[in-house]
Design an enzyme around this catalytic site. Structure first.
Site: not given
Ligand code: PLP
Length: 396
Positions: A130, A209, A244
C-alpha cells in the site's frame, strides 16, 4: 516560506478520482478507488451502523473528551474480534488496545512508538505494498521483501521466506493480514505457519496491517495470521481498521493492539503508547468507536453487521467470477482465472500501463497505473462494457 518550493505530487489514487468526477461520459467506470461500492455504485452506510447511531444519539449526554486510548467500551470487543474471543494472549492479558483515528492512525502511532524504542530498526515492507506504508514509516530505513511475482501471477513464497529468514532480530516486518493491497494475493494458512515459525526463530517484530477483516474468507478465517503470530509470545503490533468492514471511512476509526510476552510488559507498553498519542492527537474522535462498540456488544446488531460484511464479500467474489467468465466468453487471450484466487477488493490484473491508459482515454474506465483494479467498482450493469473494452484493448 513557500516561494521557492515545488508543489508536492498529488496523491495518485485521489487524483484519479478527481479526473473520474470531471469526466462527463455516461459510461465511465471507476475501478481506481479504494472504497467498497454496492451494486448501484454507492458506498453505503451499513444498516447496523444506522441502528447503532439511533441508539447512540438517544443516549448521548456529553461531548466530553475520550481517554487517551479512546472509547472505554471499544477495546475488549475489538480485541476479541481481532484475535478471537478464546485466544490465550487475551486470557494472559498480554494484549492492550488503543482506539485510533482509522487504520492509518494506528499504523502511524505504532510507528512513532517503535521509533522511540527501536530507533535502529529497519522496516521490511512487501514488494509491492500500500503506497502509504512508505510515508508512514518514513523515519526508518526501509527494505523490501519479495511478495508478488508478476511472471506467475501469485506470491513468490520461497523468495519471501528466504528474505524474512535473514531479517535480523529486532527489525520490524510489516505484514498484510489478509486482502493484500494492492496485489489481492494472500498466503495460505500453511504458508502463514511457516512464516510464523521464521518470525519466532529470527525474533523480528511483526507489525500486522489488518485493514480488511471479513473481506477475504470471513471474519474468523481472516484472523488466522494475527492469531497464530500472537501465540508465539513475540512482541507484535496489529493496526486494524473499521473503515472497510463497518463502512466507517469518514468517521476515522481503527485500533492499535500491542501484544507483549507478559501482562506486565503489555501494561508498560500501553503507558508509553499513551504518551505517544497524547502529543500526536491527544485522544481519538468518539463517534466511530462508539458505533463499533455498540454493534459488537449488541447480539442483534452484531448478527446484522456480520451478514452485511458477508454480503459485501459475496458481491466482490461474484464480480471476480463475472469478470473472469466475461473475458473468457469474449475469447480474450490469456488466463485470467488468477483473479478468482485473489482476496478482497483489489486485483493486480496484469494489464500493462499502455492498456490502462487506453482504457481511460478511449473507454473512460479508470484504473491505477500498474493495473490494480477495485472489483467493487464493477456492477452487473457495467461488467459487459468493461469486458468488451478490455477485449478491444488487448486486441488492438
Ligand atoms: C492496506 C491498508 N492499510 C491501512 C489502510 C488505512 O485505512 P484507514 O482508512 O482506516 O486509515 C488502508 C486503506 O486503504 C489499506 O488499504
Amino acid at each position: 516560506m513557500w516561494h521557492n518550493v515545488q508543489a508536492a505530487p498529488a496523491d495518485v489514487i485521489l487524483g484519479l478520482t478527481e479526473a473520474f468526477r470531471a469526466d462527463a461520459n455516461p459510461h465511465k467506470v471507476n475501478l481506481g478507488v479504494g472504497v467498497y461500492k454496492d451494486e448501484v455504485g454507492l458506498t453505503p452506510i451499513l444498516q447496523a451502523v444506522k441502528e447503532a447511531e439511533k441508539i447512540l444519539v438517544a443516549a448521548e449526554v456529553s461531548k466530553n473528551y475520550l481517554p487517551i486510548p479512546g472509547e472505554v467500551s471499544f477495546a475488549v470487543p475489538v480485541r476479541e474480534l481481532i484475535f478471537g474471543a478464546g485466544h490465550p494472549a487475551l486470557h494472559e492479558k498480554r494484549v492492550v488496545t488503543a482506539h485510533t483515528p482509522g487504520g492509518t492512525g494506528a499504523l502511524r502511532v505504532g510507528a512513532e512508538l517503535l521509533r522511540k524504542f527501536l530507533p535502529k530498526a529497519t522496516v521490511w515492507i512487501s514488494n509491492p505494498t500500500w503506497s502509504n506504508h512508505k510515508g508512514i514509516f518514513a523515519a526508518f530505513p526501509q527494505k523490501e521483501y519479495p511478495y508478488y511475482d508478476p511472471a506467475h501471477m501469485g506470491i513468490d513464497f520461497p523468495a519471501m521466506l528466504e528474505t524474512l529468514n535473514q531479517v535480523p532480530a529486532g527489525d520490524i516486518v510489516l505484514l498484510h493480514a489478509c486482502c493484500h493491497n494492492p496485489s489481492g494475493f494472500d498466503l495460505q494458512p500453511q504458508q502463514w505457519d511457516e512464516l510464523v515459525a521464521v518470525a519466532a526463530a529470527r525474533k523480528w517484530l511483526p507489525f500486522v496491517d489488518f485493514a480488511y477483516q471479513g473481506f477475504a474468507q470471513g471474519l474468523a478465517d481472516d484472523r488466522y495470521a494475527v492469531a497464530k503470530l500472537a501465540e508465539t509470545g513475540l512482541d507484535m503490533l496489529v493496526a486494524s481498521s473499521y473503515s472497510k468492514n463497518f463502512g466507517l471511512y469518514n468517521e476515522r476509526c481503527g485500533a492499535l493492539s500491542l501484544v507483549a510476552p507478559s501482562e506486565h510488559e503489555a501494561t508498560v507498553a500501553m503507558s508509553h503508547l499513551k504518551t505517544v498519542i497524547r502529543v500526536l492527537y491527544s485522544n481519538p474522535p468518539a463517534h466511530g468507536g462508539l458505533i463499533v462498540a455498540t454493534i459488537l456488544a449488541n447480539q442483534g446488531l452484531r448478527a446484522l453487521w456480520e451478514e452485511e460484511v458477508a454480503g459485501m464479500r459475496r458481491r466482490i467474489v461474484e464480480m471476480r467470477h463475472l469478470l473472469v467468465e466475461g473475458l473468457k466468453e469474449r475469447g480474450v487471450s490469456g488466463d485470467f482465472s488468477f483473479i478468482t484466487r485473489q482476496n478482497g477488493m483489489f486485483s493486480y490484473t496484469g494489464l500493462s500501463d499502455r492498456v490502462v491508459d487506453w482504457l481511460r482515454g478511449e473507454k473512460h474506465i479508470y484504473m491505477v497505473a500498474g493495473g490494480r483494479i477495485n472489483l467493487a467498482g464493477l456492477t452487473t450493469k457495467n461488467i459487459a462494457y468493461v469486458c468488451d473494452s478490455i477485449r478491444q484493448a488487448l486486441a488492438g
